[in-house]
Design a protein around this motif. Structure first.
Motif, mmCIF file in Angstrom:
data_model
loop_
_atom_site.group_PDB
_atom_site.id
_atom_site.type_symbol
_atom_site.label_atom_id
_atom_site.label_comp_id
_atom_site.label_asym_id
_atom_site.label_seq_id
_atom_site.Cartn_x
_atom_site.Cartn_y
_atom_site.Cartn_z
ATOM 1 N N GLY A 1 52.451 -49.414 5.620
ATOM 2 C CA GLY A 1 51.691 -50.242 4.751
ATOM 3 C C GLY A 1 50.276 -50.241 4.800
ATOM 4 O O GLY A 1 49.899 -49.918 5.824
ATOM 5 N N PRO A 2 49.416 -50.837 4.112
ATOM 6 C CA PRO A 2 49.754 -51.616 2.778
ATOM 7 C C PRO A 2 50.075 -50.656 1.436
ATOM 8 O O PRO A 2 49.711 -49.283 1.692
ATOM 9 N N ILE A 3 50.280 -51.164 0.515
ATOM 10 C CA ILE A 3 50.802 -50.517 -0.567
ATOM 11 C C ILE A 3 49.655 -49.655 -1.284
ATOM 12 O O ILE A 3 50.004 -48.818 -2.021
ATOM 13 N N GLN A 4 48.672 -49.951 -0.932
ATOM 14 C CA GLN A 4 47.101 -49.128 -1.570
ATOM 15 C C GLN A 4 46.839 -47.809 -0.861
ATOM 16 O O GLN A 4 46.175 -47.056 -1.523
ATOM 17 N N VAL A 5 47.634 -47.513 0.139
ATOM 18 C CA VAL A 5 47.491 -46.256 1.047
ATOM 19 C C VAL A 5 48.878 -45.590 1.237
ATOM 20 O O VAL A 5 49.864 -46.053 0.966
ATOM 21 N N TRP A 6 48.560 -44.340 1.300
ATOM 22 C CA TRP A 6 49.851 -43.534 1.790
ATOM 23 C C TRP A 6 49.413 -42.682 2.930
ATOM 24 O O TRP A 6 48.592 -41.717 2.690
ATOM 25 N N VAL A 7 49.994 -42.886 3.994
ATOM 26 C CA VAL A 7 49.550 -42.180 5.220
ATOM 27 C C VAL A 7 50.933 -41.021 5.317
ATOM 28 O O VAL A 7 51.973 -41.092 5.210
ATOM 29 N N ASP A 8 50.204 -39.851 5.548
ATOM 30 C CA ASP A 8 50.960 -38.679 5.627
ATOM 31 C C ASP A 8 51.121 -38.306 7.122
ATOM 32 O O ASP A 8 52.040 -37.808 7.467
ATOM 33 N N GLN A 9 50.092 -38.561 7.987
ATOM 34 C CA GLN A 9 50.236 -38.039 9.287
ATOM 35 C C GLN A 9 49.196 -39.004 10.028
ATOM 36 O O GLN A 9 48.289 -39.295 9.734
ATOM 37 N N ILE A 10 49.648 -39.231 11.479
ATOM 38 C CA ILE A 10 48.869 -39.926 12.351
ATOM 39 C C ILE A 10 48.624 -38.979 13.624
ATOM 40 O O ILE A 10 49.918 -38.689 14.283
ATOM 41 N N ASP A 11 47.745 -38.626 14.119
ATOM 42 C CA ASP A 11 47.404 -37.963 15.416
ATOM 43 C C ASP A 11 46.962 -38.832 16.235
ATOM 44 O O ASP A 11 45.953 -39.671 15.949
ATOM 45 N N ARG A 12 47.274 -39.068 17.464
ATOM 46 C CA ARG A 12 46.793 -39.780 18.387
ATOM 47 C C ARG A 12 46.290 -39.064 19.672
ATOM 48 O O ARG A 12 47.084 -38.228 20.398
ATOM 49 N N LEU A 13 44.983 -39.369 19.992
ATOM 50 C CA LEU A 13 44.448 -38.694 21.195
ATOM 51 C C LEU A 13 44.072 -39.592 22.022
ATOM 52 O O LEU A 13 43.355 -40.462 21.825
ATOM 53 N N PRO A 14 44.679 -39.500 23.316
ATOM 54 C CA PRO A 14 44.590 -40.374 24.431
ATOM 55 C C PRO A 14 42.956 -40.283 24.943
ATOM 56 O O PRO A 14 42.222 -39.184 24.688
#
Length: 89
Positions: free
Chosen positions: A69-82
């Motif tokens: 969420g929130p409804i106003q966005v659309w997340v396709d991918q999250i990359d996490r870098l330490p």
């Protein structure tokens, strides 16, 4: 007595339709609710970058929250870098 949870800092690279002005404050509020430190570093069209610090299991929870969420966005991918083993924020 248990040892305190280890802390980590990660750069979250969030991609998708994330250009809503409401998304950065939403991320900051949810991070605060989880007891995480958060700094939004950049937001450009289809990408938002944030540095988030706290216990690794709560960073995982934050990733899930951003995916949902929130409804106003659309997340396709999250990359996490330490970044390191101590909070950066």
């Amino acid at each position: 007595m248990t040892a305190p949870a280890p802390l980590a800092s990660e750069r979250f690279l969030i991609e998708g339709r994330v250009d809503s002005d409401r998304f950065p404050p939403w991320i900051e509020r949810h991070a605060q609710k989880l007891g995480l430190l958060c700094r939004i570093e950049a937001q450009r069209g289809d990408r938002l970058e944030a540095v988030i610090s706290g216990p690794p299991e709560l960073l995982d929870a934050m990733e899930m929250a951003c995916l949902l969420g929130p409804i106003q966005v659309w997340v396709d991918q999250i990359d996490r870098l330490p970044l390191n083993s101590r909070p950066e924020v």
